[in-house]
Design a protein around this motif. Structure first.
Motif, PDB file in Angstrom:
ATOM      1  N   MET A  10      -6.781 -13.394 -41.777  1.00  0.00           N
ATOM      2  CA  MET A  10      -5.967 -14.529 -43.146  1.00  0.00           C
ATOM      3  C   MET A  10      -6.882 -13.038 -44.218  1.00  0.00           C
ATOM      4  O   MET A  10      -5.877 -12.585 -44.799  1.00  0.00           O
ATOM      5  CB  MET A  10      -6.746 -15.124 -43.270  1.00  0.00           C
ATOM      6  CG  MET A  10      -6.386 -15.716 -44.462  1.00  0.00           C
ATOM      7  SD  MET A  10      -4.587 -15.922 -44.695  1.00  0.00           S
ATOM      8  CE  MET A  10      -4.814 -17.929 -45.104  1.00  0.00           C
ATOM      9  N   LYS A  11      -7.931 -12.211 -43.719  1.00  0.00           N
ATOM     10  CA  LYS A  11      -8.671 -11.131 -44.528  1.00  0.00           C
ATOM     11  C   LYS A  11      -7.689  -9.842 -44.521  1.00  0.00           C
ATOM     12  O   LYS A  11      -7.324  -9.483 -45.564  1.00  0.00           O
ATOM     13  CB  LYS A  11      -9.303 -11.392 -44.507  1.00  0.00           C
ATOM     14  CG  LYS A  11     -10.126 -10.316 -43.450  1.00  0.00           C
ATOM     15  CD  LYS A  11     -11.865  -9.626 -43.232  1.00  0.00           C
ATOM     16  CE  LYS A  11     -12.041 -10.181 -41.383  1.00  0.00           C
ATOM     17  NZ  LYS A  11     -13.163 -10.292 -40.981  1.00  0.00           N
ATOM     18  N   LEU A  44     -10.354  -3.356 -47.084  1.00  0.00           N
ATOM     19  CA  LEU A  44     -11.464  -4.279 -47.047  1.00  0.00           C
ATOM     20  C   LEU A  44     -12.556  -3.399 -46.762  1.00  0.00           C
ATOM     21  O   LEU A  44     -13.620  -3.845 -47.176  1.00  0.00           O
ATOM     22  CB  LEU A  44     -11.010  -4.466 -45.546  1.00  0.00           C
ATOM     23  CG  LEU A  44     -10.152  -5.617 -45.060  1.00  0.00           C
ATOM     24  CD1 LEU A  44      -9.504  -5.849 -44.224  1.00  0.00           C
ATOM     25  CD2 LEU A  44     -10.184  -7.057 -46.248  1.00  0.00           C
ATOM     26  N   ASP A  45     -13.060  -2.270 -46.488  1.00  0.00           N
ATOM     27  CA  ASP A  45     -14.173  -1.437 -46.083  1.00  0.00           C
ATOM     28  C   ASP A  45     -14.432  -1.097 -48.031  1.00  0.00           C
ATOM     29  O   ASP A  45     -15.524  -0.899 -48.336  1.00  0.00           O
ATOM     30  CB  ASP A  45     -12.934   0.534 -46.032  1.00  0.00           C
ATOM     31  CG  ASP A  45     -13.615  -0.659 -44.321  1.00  0.00           C
ATOM     32  OD1 ASP A  45     -13.507  -1.099 -43.693  1.00  0.00           O
ATOM     33  OD2 ASP A  45     -13.381   1.335 -43.828  1.00  0.00           O
ATOM     34  N   SER A  46     -13.650  -1.190 -49.087  1.00  0.00           N
ATOM     35  CA  SER A  46     -13.754  -1.044 -50.327  1.00  0.00           C
ATOM     36  C   SER A  46     -14.507  -1.949 -50.710  1.00  0.00           C
ATOM     37  O   SER A  46     -15.771  -2.420 -51.396  1.00  0.00           O
ATOM     38  CB  SER A  46     -13.119  -0.553 -51.236  1.00  0.00           C
ATOM     39  OG  SER A  46     -12.181  -1.689 -51.497  1.00  0.00           O
ATOM     40  N   VAL A  47     -14.549  -3.142 -50.739  1.00  0.00           N
ATOM     41  CA  VAL A  47     -16.028  -4.299 -50.961  1.00  0.00           C
ATOM     42  C   VAL A  47     -16.008  -4.328 -49.881  1.00  0.00           C
ATOM     43  O   VAL A  47     -16.921  -5.874 -49.952  1.00  0.00           O
ATOM     44  CB  VAL A  47     -14.442  -5.665 -51.187  1.00  0.00           C
ATOM     45  CG1 VAL A  47     -13.556  -4.752 -52.581  1.00  0.00           C
ATOM     46  CG2 VAL A  47     -13.372  -6.357 -49.956  1.00  0.00           C
ATOM     47  N   GLY A  48     -16.498  -3.914 -48.792  1.00  0.00           N
ATOM     48  CA  GLY A  48     -17.912  -4.414 -47.788  1.00  0.00           C
ATOM     49  C   GLY A  48     -17.320  -5.232 -47.131  1.00  0.00           C
ATOM     50  O   GLY A  48     -18.046  -5.170 -45.796  1.00  0.00           O
ATOM     51  N   ILE A  49     -15.897  -5.427 -46.683  1.00  0.00           N
ATOM     52  CA  ILE A  49     -15.417  -6.097 -45.081  1.00  0.00           C
ATOM     53  C   ILE A  49     -14.936  -4.691 -43.873  1.00  0.00           C
ATOM     54  O   ILE A  49     -13.565  -4.480 -44.422  1.00  0.00           O
ATOM     55  CB  ILE A  49     -14.560  -7.172 -45.608  1.00  0.00           C
ATOM     56  CG1 ILE A  49     -15.039  -7.855 -46.830  1.00  0.00           C
ATOM     57  CG2 ILE A  49     -13.407  -7.559 -44.345  1.00  0.00           C
ATOM     58  CD1 ILE A  49     -13.931  -8.790 -47.730  1.00  0.00           C
ATOM     59  N   LYS A  50     -15.310  -5.427 -42.946  1.00  0.00           N
ATOM     60  CA  LYS A  50     -14.893  -4.827 -42.085  1.00  0.00           C
ATOM     61  C   LYS A  50     -13.823  -5.407 -40.915  1.00  0.00           C
ATOM     62  O   LYS A  50     -13.644  -6.755 -40.688  1.00  0.00           O
ATOM     63  CB  LYS A  50     -16.086  -4.670 -40.824  1.00  0.00           C
ATOM     64  CG  LYS A  50     -15.231  -3.567 -39.363  1.00  0.00           C
ATOM     65  CD  LYS A  50     -16.597  -3.742 -38.499  1.00  0.00           C
ATOM     66  CE  LYS A  50     -16.299  -2.798 -37.427  1.00  0.00           C
ATOM     67  NZ  LYS A  50     -15.370  -3.049 -36.305  1.00  0.00           N
ATOM     68  N   PRO A  51     -12.230  -5.208 -41.044  1.00  0.00           N
ATOM     69  CA  PRO A  51     -11.321  -5.380 -40.846  1.00  0.00           C
ATOM     70  C   PRO A  51     -11.474  -5.678 -38.977  1.00  0.00           C
ATOM     71  O   PRO A  51     -12.079  -4.968 -38.347  1.00  0.00           O
ATOM     72  CB  PRO A  51      -9.849  -4.321 -41.001  1.00  0.00           C
ATOM     73  CG  PRO A  51     -10.945  -3.252 -40.672  1.00  0.00           C
ATOM     74  CD  PRO A  51     -12.132  -4.272 -41.204  1.00  0.00           C
TER      75      PRO A  51
END
Length: 125
Positions: free
Chosen positions: A1-2, A27-34
């Motif tokens: 979903m992200k 996604l990396d810019s907000v600290g999330i690994k896709p």
């Protein structure tokens, strides 16, 4: 979903055809690994589309429009005096609830108003 959300954010930002790298950087810019599997699946599904992403969204919204989304109408109410044997007990419960709500307003010190005095009368200049 992200991954889908990042894809749509890129589109809202003006990128009509975001790449996997674009989504990864968002996604990396907000600290999330896709999740690479989901990212691959998203792009595989996008390649299968017969129309643009905007048209696919519109078509999906049109399909959702036929699904009823109102309230269910609720359940049926009890008829007449269905609780005849416990009629007195129900009345006591109502009185207890009422007295609890009155005492809780006193305990709160009229934080949200409702008292006989206004805050202008209580303050002294």
């Amino acid at each position: 979903m992200k991954e889908v959300v990042a894809f749509m954010l890129a589109r809202l930002g003006g990128n009509e055809k975001p790449s996997k790298e674009d989504i990864t950087s968002i996604l990396d810019s907000v600290g999330i690994k896709p999740d690479t599997d989901k990212l691959d699946a998203l792009f595989a599904d996008l390649e299968k589309l017969d129309c643009s992403v905007d048209e696919a969204i519109k078509n999906g919204m049109d399909k959702l429009a036929v699904i009823p989304s109102g309230g269910g109408g609720g359940g049926g109410g009890a008829g007449g005096d269905a609780g005849g044997a416990t009629g007195g007990a129900d009345k006591k419960e109502e009185e207890e609830e009422e007295s609890e709500s009155k005492s809780s307003s006193k305990a709160g010190g009229n934080l949200f108003g409702g008292g006989d005095t206004s805050s202008d009368e209580d303050s002294s200049d």
